[in-house]
Design a protein around this motif. Structure first.
Motif, PDB file in Angstrom:
ATOM      1  N   ILE A  26      -4.600 -86.913  35.067  1.00 49.49           N
ATOM      2  CA  ILE A  26      -4.769 -85.857  34.057  1.00 49.49           C
ATOM      3  C   ILE A  26      -3.612 -85.923  33.063  1.00 49.49           C
ATOM      4  O   ILE A  26      -2.446 -85.866  33.467  1.00 49.49           O
ATOM      5  CB  ILE A  26      -4.790 -84.460  34.731  1.00 49.49           C
ATOM      6  N   PRO A  27      -3.895 -86.004  31.756  1.00 47.03           N
ATOM      7  CA  PRO A  27      -2.800 -86.032  30.789  1.00 47.03           C
ATOM      8  C   PRO A  27      -2.128 -84.665  30.685  1.00 47.03           C
ATOM      9  O   PRO A  27      -2.761 -83.634  30.945  1.00 47.03           O
ATOM     10  CB  PRO A  27      -3.509 -86.402  29.474  1.00 47.03           C
ATOM     11  N   THR A  28      -0.874 -84.668  30.281  1.00 45.35           N
ATOM     12  CA  THR A  28      -0.076 -83.438  30.255  1.00 45.35           C
ATOM     13  C   THR A  28      -0.787 -82.243  29.592  1.00 45.35           C
ATOM     14  O   THR A  28      -0.773 -81.144  30.152  1.00 45.35           O
ATOM     15  CB  THR A  28       1.268 -83.714  29.557  1.00 45.35           C
ATOM     16  N   PRO A  29      -1.409 -82.419  28.398  1.00 47.19           N
ATOM     17  CA  PRO A  29      -1.967 -81.218  27.743  1.00 47.19           C
ATOM     18  C   PRO A  29      -3.119 -80.570  28.512  1.00 47.19           C
ATOM     19  O   PRO A  29      -3.439 -79.411  28.263  1.00 47.19           O
ATOM     20  CB  PRO A  29      -2.434 -81.722  26.366  1.00 47.19           C
ATOM     21  N   LEU A  30      -3.724 -81.307  29.437  1.00 45.19           N
ATOM     22  CA  LEU A  30      -4.854 -80.734  30.187  1.00 45.19           C
ATOM     23  C   LEU A  30      -4.441 -80.250  31.579  1.00 45.19           C
ATOM     24  O   LEU A  30      -5.251 -79.659  32.302  1.00 45.19           O
ATOM     25  CB  LEU A  30      -6.000 -81.759  30.296  1.00 45.19           C
ATOM     26  N   ARG A  31      -3.202 -80.466  31.949  1.00 41.20           N
ATOM     27  CA  ARG A  31      -2.781 -80.072  33.310  1.00 41.20           C
ATOM     28  C   ARG A  31      -2.836 -78.570  33.568  1.00 41.20           C
ATOM     29  O   ARG A  31      -3.130 -78.155  34.682  1.00 41.20           O
ATOM     30  CB  ARG A  31      -1.381 -80.638  33.613  1.00 41.20           C
ATOM     31  N   PRO A  32      -2.555 -77.734  32.548  1.00 38.92           N
ATOM     32  CA  PRO A  32      -2.670 -76.294  32.828  1.00 38.92           C
ATOM     33  C   PRO A  32      -4.072 -75.882  33.288  1.00 38.92           C
ATOM     34  O   PRO A  32      -4.220 -74.838  33.919  1.00 38.92           O
ATOM     35  CB  PRO A  32      -2.328 -75.640  31.478  1.00 38.92           C
ATOM     36  N   TYR A  33      -5.079 -76.702  33.005  1.00 38.25           N
ATOM     37  CA  TYR A  33      -6.452 -76.345  33.389  1.00 38.25           C
ATOM     38  C   TYR A  33      -6.810 -76.845  34.783  1.00 38.25           C
ATOM     39  O   TYR A  33      -7.909 -76.600  35.267  1.00 38.25           O
ATOM     40  CB  TYR A  33      -7.450 -76.892  32.356  1.00 38.25           C
TER      41      TYR A  33
ATOM     42  N   ASP B  85      -0.999 -83.522  38.236  1.00 37.90           N
ATOM     43  CA  ASP B  85      -1.107 -84.675  37.336  1.00 37.90           C
ATOM     44  C   ASP B  85      -2.205 -85.641  37.771  1.00 37.90           C
ATOM     45  O   ASP B  85      -2.530 -86.578  37.049  1.00 37.90           O
ATOM     46  CB  ASP B  85       0.243 -85.380  37.136  1.00 37.90           C
TER      47      ASP B  85
ATOM     48  N   HIS C 223     -12.750 -79.197  26.732  1.00 34.28           N
ATOM     49  CA  HIS C 223     -11.727 -80.145  26.281  1.00 34.28           C
ATOM     50  C   HIS C 223     -12.207 -81.589  26.411  1.00 34.28           C
ATOM     51  O   HIS C 223     -11.686 -82.470  25.740  1.00 34.28           O
ATOM     52  CB  HIS C 223     -10.435 -79.948  27.071  1.00 34.28           C
TER      53      HIS C 223
ATOM     54  N   VAL D  40      -7.085 -90.315  28.559  1.00 35.55           N
ATOM     55  CA  VAL D  40      -5.973 -90.568  27.635  1.00 35.55           C
ATOM     56  C   VAL D  40      -6.300 -89.970  26.267  1.00 35.55           C
ATOM     57  O   VAL D  40      -7.250 -90.406  25.614  1.00 35.55           O
ATOM     58  CB  VAL D  40      -5.715 -92.087  27.493  1.00 35.55           C
ATOM     59  N   PRO D  41      -5.534 -88.976  25.830  1.00 37.52           N
ATOM     60  CA  PRO D  41      -5.810 -88.372  24.529  1.00 37.52           C
ATOM     61  C   PRO D  41      -5.448 -89.315  23.380  1.00 37.52           C
ATOM     62  O   PRO D  41      -4.480 -90.056  23.472  1.00 37.52           O
ATOM     63  CB  PRO D  41      -4.873 -87.148  24.485  1.00 37.52           C
TER      64      PRO D  41
ATOM     65  N   ILE E  76      -3.698 -89.691  19.990  1.00 38.19           N
ATOM     66  CA  ILE E  76      -2.662 -88.958  19.254  1.00 38.19           C
ATOM     67  C   ILE E  76      -2.561 -89.574  17.862  1.00 38.19           C
ATOM     68  O   ILE E  76      -2.289 -90.772  17.720  1.00 38.19           O
ATOM     69  CB  ILE E  76      -1.291 -89.064  19.969  1.00 38.19           C
TER      70      ILE E  76
ATOM     71  N   TYR F 104       0.622 -94.188  24.683  1.00 39.49           N
ATOM     72  CA  TYR F 104       0.548 -92.837  25.243  1.00 39.49           C
ATOM     73  C   TYR F 104       0.754 -92.893  26.765  1.00 39.49           C
ATOM     74  O   TYR F 104       1.544 -92.132  27.340  1.00 39.49           O
ATOM     75  CB  TYR F 104      -0.809 -92.182  24.919  1.00 39.49           C
TER      76      TYR F 104
ATOM     77  N   GLU G 198       3.729 -91.141  29.232  1.00 32.99           N
ATOM     78  CA  GLU G 198       3.420 -90.291  30.405  1.00 32.99           C
ATOM     79  C   GLU G 198       4.119 -90.852  31.650  1.00 32.99           C
ATOM     80  O   GLU G 198       4.683 -90.102  32.450  1.00 32.99           O
ATOM     81  CB  GLU G 198       1.906 -90.238  30.656  1.00 32.99           C
TER      82      GLU G 198
ATOM     83  N   TRP H 269      -3.844 -81.394  20.307  1.00 31.50           N
ATOM     84  CA  TRP H 269      -4.122 -81.060  21.705  1.00 31.50           C
ATOM     85  C   TRP H 269      -3.421 -79.769  22.085  1.00 31.50           C
ATOM     86  O   TRP H 269      -2.320 -79.498  21.592  1.00 31.50           O
ATOM     87  CB  TRP H 269      -3.648 -82.202  22.621  1.00 31.50           C
ATOM     88  N   PRO H 270      -4.023 -78.988  22.968  1.00 33.72           N
ATOM     89  CA  PRO H 270      -3.355 -77.762  23.404  1.00 33.72           C
ATOM     90  C   PRO H 270      -2.112 -78.089  24.233  1.00 33.72           C
ATOM     91  O   PRO H 270      -2.023 -79.179  24.811  1.00 33.72           O
ATOM     92  CB  PRO H 270      -4.413 -77.062  24.270  1.00 33.72           C
ATOM     93  N   ASN H 271      -1.201 -77.151  24.287  1.00 35.32           N
ATOM     94  CA  ASN H 271      -0.022 -77.216  25.162  1.00 35.32           C
ATOM     95  C   ASN H 271       0.993 -78.286  24.760  1.00 35.32           C
ATOM     96  O   ASN H 271       1.950 -78.521  25.491  1.00 35.32           O
ATOM     97  CB  ASN H 271      -0.427 -77.437  26.632  1.00 35.32           C
TER      98      ASN H 271
END
Lengths: 92, 158
Positions: A6-13, A18, A45, A85-86, A88, B82, B86, B119-121
């Motif tokens: 799981i990429p960092t920006p989606l981990r809160p969900y 990770d 997302h 992988v998002p 960017i 990316y 990570e 992206w969020p967060n």
């Protein structure tokens, strides 16, 4: 069991994990569906309103982009890693 | 996901590195990752992020990517780059806080393109570089409910 990284920006969900192990093998679409059934807030997302994987998301099975394999039909076996992988990018 | 105020802090040394990167790449956009630590104040719900390391990344935007603009107006980070940041964050027990990029000869205001890829967060720091000189710098986070960026506090310390 396959693991989804799981990429960092989606981990809160996903309770700030990770990676999430999925009790499912088969097409990547089934593996992601299983992930979303555990963590429903991921749905918006990962997929657009028409049910397609969002364009700014790259999905890799064992470091191979599924776009160059069988897309969402790409088979995931036990002990394989799935990476989300998002993309960017940006600009003026 | 996070609902309190957010603030990001950067040392003057790292800020100088970031600005030097923007000047070096001028008139192209520079980009890079920001690793650090996050602290949530459980009473106020405010989140403070401290940048501990910057990782400059090559701008891999190609004109055919999207809209005819080149690296003077666009940046793109390759998926493998990316994944590398990570992995670096995990190895150093740090968090990938977000990404920075420069706006050459343009204010540090997020564009429609920035929003499209947001992206969020994550924190998105934008450094304006005007005629090869660092100008204003701001940080933004995506406000999912509003569907737009909102500014976050950016504190520079000695």
């Amino acid at each position: 069991m396959p693991k989804v990284l799981i990429p960092t920006p989606l981990r809160p969900y996903v309770d700030n994990q990770d990676e999430v192990s999925i009790d499912k093998e088969g097409p990547i679409s089934d593996v992601l569906a299983s992930l979303i059934s555990q963590y429903p807030s991921l749905q918006n997302h990962l997929y657009d309103g028409e049910g397609s994987l969002r364009g700014f998301i790259n999905v890799y099975v064992n470091d191979e982009d599924i776009r160059y394999q069988d897309g969402e039909k790409t088979i995931v076996n036990a002990n394989q890693d799935v990476s989300i992988v998002p993309s960017i990018a940006g600009g003026i | 996901m996070h609902s309190g105020l957010t603030m990001i802090t950067i040392s003057q040394t790292l800020l100088s590195e970031l600005q030097a990167h923007g000047v070096r790449e001028f008139p192209h956009e520079c980009c890079g990752a920001m690793l650090g630590e996050q602290t949530l104040n459980s009473e106020t719900g405010d989140l403070t992020k401290q940048i501990i390391e910057l990782i400059p990344i090559d701008n891999h935007w190609t004109v055919s990517d999207d809209d005819g603009f080149d690296k003077r107006r666009r940046f793109a980070i390759r998926p493998e780059d990316y994944q590398a940041v990570e992995k670096a964050a995990k190895a150093k027990n740090l968090t990938l806080l977000g990404f920075y990029h420069s706006h050459p000869d343009h204010p540090a205001i997020p564009s429609a393109t920035d929003l499209k890829f947001a992206w969020p967060n994550f924190s998105y720091i934008i450094q304006s570089i005007i005629t090869k000189v660092p100008a204003e710098i701001h940080s933004y986070v995506l406000d999912l409910d509003a569907g737009q960026f909102k500014p976050e506090g950016l504190e520079i310390y000695a």
